[in-house]
Enzyme design. Structure first.
Site, PDB file in Angstrom:
ATOM      1  N   ASN A 182       0.847  -1.188   0.000  1.00 11.54           N
ATOM      2  CA  ASN A 182       0.000   0.000   0.000  1.00 11.54           C
ATOM      3  C   ASN A 182       0.888   1.245   0.000  1.00 11.54           C
ATOM      4  O   ASN A 182       1.844   1.316   0.765  1.00 11.54           O
ATOM      5  CB  ASN A 182      -0.895   0.003   1.240  1.00 11.54           C
ATOM      6  CG  ASN A 182      -1.865  -1.176   1.255  1.00 11.54           C
ATOM      7  OD1 ASN A 182      -2.389  -1.560   0.216  1.00 11.54           O
ATOM      8  ND2 ASN A 182      -2.102  -1.745   2.426  1.00 11.54           N
ATOM      9  N   HIS A 228       6.504  -1.649   3.324  1.00  7.68           N
ATOM     10  CA  HIS A 228       6.396  -3.062   3.662  1.00  7.68           C
ATOM     11  C   HIS A 228       5.546  -3.772   2.636  1.00  7.68           C
ATOM     12  O   HIS A 228       4.643  -3.188   2.039  1.00  7.68           O
ATOM     13  CB  HIS A 228       5.802  -3.257   5.061  1.00  7.68           C
ATOM     14  CG  HIS A 228       4.542  -2.474   5.285  1.00  7.68           C
ATOM     15  ND1 HIS A 228       4.546  -1.133   5.596  1.00  7.68           N
ATOM     16  CD2 HIS A 228       3.239  -2.849   5.225  1.00  7.68           C
ATOM     17  CE1 HIS A 228       3.295  -0.716   5.717  1.00  7.68           C
ATOM     18  NE2 HIS A 228       2.486  -1.729   5.486  1.00  7.68           N
TER      19      HIS A 228
HETATM   20  P1  5GP Z   1      -0.472  -0.938   6.030  1.00  9.27           P
HETATM   21  O1  5GP Z   1      -1.906  -0.678   6.391  1.00  9.27           O
HETATM   22  O2  5GP Z   1       0.421   0.231   6.382  1.00  9.27           O
HETATM   23  O3  5GP Z   1      -0.256  -1.416   4.626  1.00  9.27           O
HETATM   24  O4  5GP Z   1      -0.023  -2.162   6.932  1.00  9.27           O
HETATM   25  C1  5GP Z   1       0.412  -2.009   8.246  1.00  9.27           C
HETATM   26  C2  5GP Z   1       0.257  -3.351   8.892  1.00  9.27           C
HETATM   27  O5  5GP Z   1       1.017  -3.358  10.091  1.00  9.27           O
HETATM   28  C3  5GP Z   1      -1.181  -3.686   9.289  1.00  9.27           C
HETATM   29  O6  5GP Z   1      -1.591  -4.880   8.630  1.00  9.27           O
HETATM   30  C4  5GP Z   1      -1.122  -3.833  10.800  1.00  9.27           C
HETATM   31  O7  5GP Z   1      -1.945  -4.868  11.287  1.00  9.27           O
HETATM   32  C5  5GP Z   1       0.350  -4.109  11.046  1.00  9.27           C
HETATM   33  N1  5GP Z   1       0.855  -3.671  12.334  1.00  9.27           N
HETATM   34  C6  5GP Z   1       0.606  -2.477  12.936  1.00  9.27           C
HETATM   35  N2  5GP Z   1       1.262  -2.399  14.110  1.00  9.27           N
HETATM   36  C7  5GP Z   1       1.956  -3.568  14.236  1.00  9.27           C
HETATM   37  C8  5GP Z   1       2.823  -4.082  15.253  1.00  9.27           C
HETATM   38  O8  5GP Z   1       3.122  -3.437  16.263  1.00  9.27           O
HETATM   39  N3  5GP Z   1       3.341  -5.322  15.042  1.00  9.27           N
HETATM   40  C9  5GP Z   1       3.039  -6.062  13.933  1.00  9.27           C
HETATM   41  N4  5GP Z   1       3.593  -7.263  13.850  1.00  9.27           N
HETATM   42  N5  5GP Z   1       2.230  -5.598  12.954  1.00  9.27           N
HETATM   43  C10 5GP Z   1       1.692  -4.373  13.110  1.00  9.27           C
END
Ligand code: 5GP
Ligand code: ZN
Length: 114
Positions: free
Chosen positions: A87, A100
């Site tokens: 994303n 990521h």
């Molecule tokens: P995005 O929405 O930015 O593409 O994805 C961020 C991801 O990071 C989400 O799927 C969320 O669940 C994950 N995430 C957020 N905080 C943490 C954390 O502290 N540890 C882990 N392992 N994942 C996290």
């Protein structure tokens, strides 16, 4: 970057379930999984979004894909299939601004995504 969640994960400041690592890449289970397999693959280097990828990051970006391939094999999802998602910015759902790749697998994944 001192205030970045995934830099803190990389630096061991936040306990995380690491599933793969090498000198450039780290991968760990998503805290809020959207599929039976939901792994985040990050470059160790802080890059905020795809918009910030520079020419000298191209090798590392390739290593994200190589890690995805290795992890998919380790999780036995290579043949059934898996989805890789990156994303970029809030409109696409990015909430953590350290680039990521999501690796999602273990259930039927529909298209188009939401
Ligand atoms: P995005 O929405 O930015 O593409 O994805 C961020 C991801 O990071 C989400 O799927 C969320 O669940 C994950 N995430 C957020 N905080 C943490 C954390 O502290 N540890 C882990 N392992 N994942 C996290
Ligand atoms: Zn970071």
């Amino acid at each position: 970057m001192t205030d970045c969640l995934f830099c803190k994960v990389r630096d061991g400041e936040i306990p995380t379930d690491i599933v793969f690592e090498n000198e450039d890449v780290l991968a760990f289970n998503d805290i809020n999984p959207q599929a039976p397999v939901h792994i985040l693959i990050i470059p160790r280097l802080h890059i905020s979004t795809v918009n910030d990828v520079a020419e000298n990051n191209e090798l590392i970006m390739g290593k994200l894909f190589s890690a995805a391939k290795t992890i998919a094999r380790q999780k036995s999802v290579s043949e059934d299939g898996y989805r890789l998602v990156v994303n970029c910015n809030a409109g696409a759902g990015q909430t953590v601004f350290h680039l990521h790749m999501h690796l999602l697998a273990g259930r039927a994944l529909t298209w188009p995504p939401g």
